[in-house]
Design an enzyme around this catalytic site. Structure first.
Site, mmCIF file in Angstrom:
data_model
loop_
_atom_site.group_PDB
_atom_site.id
_atom_site.type_symbol
_atom_site.label_atom_id
_atom_site.label_comp_id
_atom_site.label_asym_id
_atom_site.label_seq_id
_atom_site.Cartn_x
_atom_site.Cartn_y
_atom_site.Cartn_z
ATOM 1 N N THR A 43 1.390 0.106 4.158
ATOM 2 C CA THR A 43 2.260 -1.069 3.969
ATOM 3 C C THR A 43 3.197 -1.308 5.137
ATOM 4 O OG1 THR A 43 2.188 -0.862 1.575
ATOM 5 C CG2 THR A 43 4.100 -1.979 2.478
ATOM 6 N N THR A 121 1.694 4.930 1.583
ATOM 7 C CA THR A 121 2.371 5.871 0.688
ATOM 8 C C THR A 121 1.455 6.399 -0.422
ATOM 9 O OG1 THR A 121 3.138 4.001 -0.622
ATOM 10 C CG2 THR A 121 4.654 4.868 1.032
HETATM 11 N N1 LIG Z 1 3.288 1.504 0.238
HETATM 12 C C1 LIG Z 1 2.059 1.682 0.690
HETATM 13 O O1 LIG Z 1 1.909 2.057 1.825
HETATM 14 C C2 LIG Z 1 0.919 1.430 -0.264
HETATM 15 C C3 LIG Z 1 -0.393 1.108 0.390
HETATM 16 N N2 LIG Z 1 -1.343 0.683 -0.600
HETATM 17 C C4 LIG Z 1 -0.986 2.314 1.095
HETATM 18 O O2 LIG Z 1 -0.935 3.393 0.595
HETATM 19 O O3 LIG Z 1 -1.546 2.177 2.156
#
Ligand SMILES: NC(=O)C[C@H](N)C(=O)O
Length: 479
Positions: A43, A121
């Site tokens: 993200t 994340t």
């Molecule tokens: N907050 C994030 O980075 C979530 C994203 N879907 C990922 O894990 O790449």
């Protein structure tokens, strides 16, 4: 070439164009360290597409970097940036990505004093655990971070996360291990978990305090020296793909789950292992050095063939456990079965399952003969698995299922994939190593005896020290 290799080839090599910030006057810098930031996606650098969904965008990174004017502060390290040729949502991360990332970081270890990995994340805790096992000998901070809201949006947490991660990675007193920085805390990489998909404070260390908690406090980093490495056990860089996680549910027809277990246990076909050659600069593994040229299954010179020589091989590359392994219940009559599959059962509470199912008992007993390891994790976020503390978990205990103690599910999964991927560890060795603290991922329970062995006295000295949050003054003068 396997699909994984294709994926890896796209993920790495990383963009060879390193981007370096230009600072106003190098002479006024207090910090002469250089940190490499590696962007893998997630993200933090995503942008919205026409439908409003967040997706990776290769263009946004450099624009964003130019807005991080804090990097010009004299206490900040010099920063170089590099990114994977294709950034990915972390839900697509696989063991081969962990391996290639570890290999890349390892190849740059002489040039940089710290590393930051920007990462999605969703599976950051898996990558944190994997890198902690692969890069234990690096002896410099490797900090993974990301964001809940992209840097391209107002109110992004990415800015503070990435700046803090860079600051910490370039600080001489930061823990020299793999960690995750999020919101206001530095968590040990193999102890943390993502507990919220919406809160900015998305990560926690359920069974310990973070390594560092940012605070306005002049007493920085006290006692960090004790957070070091616990064992010199060296793994080959191999992960098994044959790990299956089954979660118990209250109204579930247990027969369906047991049928699935049987299907997995009876699975034919070659065990699938993802591997990269270990980096050449790692200290050579003693027994493999001694056994160089020995074909699998062939006894090294001076040792009788069969179980004993293989055992010796395992013992030699497990210095911490050598004595304890001898005391373990691996007696001369034990059949040498190298498991190729593992089932992790996410049980209730401290490792409980609906009572009185004869088929479950039978399957658990069969598992070993079918080269399948059964490990028990808990659906609870915190606490520890202590199977057998209730009658409802006693079937697991009686059949030699592996405890995962207070490891996070992510760390347990990654560790088991790594141990199984080694390809020459027998059930008892996997069980022993799963319950041994190798990289600070598990705390020792006095109550818990592993297959009846006596704990090695060195373990108490080398187990993970209680993790204490260290307040950090920001900004602080550097040494
Ligand atoms: N907050 C994030 O980075 C979530 C994203 N879907 C990922 O894990 O790449």
């Amino acid at each position: 070439m396997s699909p994984e290799s294709d994926t890896c080839a796209r993920f790495l090599p990383l963009n060879s164009e390193l981007h370096q910030r230009h600072y106003h006057d190098p002479k006024t810098r207090n910090n002469t360290r250089t940190v490499l930031v590696i962007n893998t996606g997630g993200t933090i650098f995503m942008q919205k597409d026409a439908t409003g969904a967040l997706c990776n965008s290769a263009d946004s990174v450099l624009d964003v970097l130019d807005r991080l004017f804090e990097l010009d502060h004299p206490n900040m390290p010099v920063v170089h940036w590099v990114q994977a040729t294709e950034q990915i949502d972390s839900s697509s991360m696989k063991p081969l990505h962990w391996l290639s990332l570890a290999e890349y970081i390892h190849s740059k270890k002489d040039k940089y004093q710290g590393f930051v990995v920007t990462h999605g994340t969703d599976t950051m805790a898996y990558t944190g655990a994997a890198l902690s096992f692969l890069l234990h000998s690096l002896h410099c901070p490797v900090i993974i971070t990301g964001a809940q809201v992209p840097l391209s949006q107002p109110m992004s947490d990415g800015r503070s996360n990435v700046l803090a991660a860079i600051y910490l990675a370039g600080h001489s007193k930061t823990h020299r291990e793999v960690s995750i920085f999020f919101h206001d805390a530095l968590h040990r990489g193999n102890r943390s978990t993502k507990f919220s998909s919406t809160q900015m404070n998305a990560f926690t260390s359920p069974n310990g305090q973070p390594l560092i908690r940012l605070a306005v406090d002049p007493d920085i980093f006290p006692g960090n020296e004790k957070i070091e490495h616990y064992d010199h056990y060296r793994f080959d860089w191999k992960f098994s793909n044959n790990i299956y996680v089954l979660r118990l549910e209250p109204s579930q027809d247990l027969r369906a789950m047991l049928a699935l277990m049987r299907f997995i246990m009876d699975g034919d076909g070659e065990p699938s292992v993802v591997q990269l050659p270990p980096p050449p600069a790692l200290p050579p593994c003693q027994p493999r050095g001694q056994d160089a040229g020995t074909r699998p299954g062939q006894a090294p010179e001076g040792h009788p063939p069969g179980r004993k020589s293989k055992m010796r091989k395992s013992l030699d590359r497990t210095p911490l456990s050598r004595k304890a392994m001898l005391e373990a219940q691996v007696d001369g009559n034990a059949r040498r079965i190298v498991p190729t599959r593992a089932i992790i059962i996410e049980a209730f509470g401290s490792g409980n399952v609906p009572e009185g199912n004869p088929l479950l008992k039978q399957l658990l007993m069969e598992a070993k003969a079918k080269k399948t390891v059964i490990a028990i994790t808990s659906q609870c976020l915190g606490g520890r698995v202590d199977i057998g503390s209730y009658a409802a978990g006693s079937d697991f205990n009686a059949s030699g299922c592996i405890h995962t103690g207070d490891m996070t599910s992510e760390a347990a999964y990654v560790k088991l994939a790594l141990l199984l991927g080694q390809g020459d560890l027998i059930h008892e060795e996997i069980s022993f190593l799963m319950t041994t603290n190798l990289r600070g991922e598990i705390s020792h329970s006095k109550k818990h005896k592993i297959h009846g062995r006596q704990p090695d006295p060195r373990e108490s000295a080398e187990q993970a020290p209680a993790e204490v949050a260290t307040p950090l003054l920001v900004p602080s003068p550097l040494e």
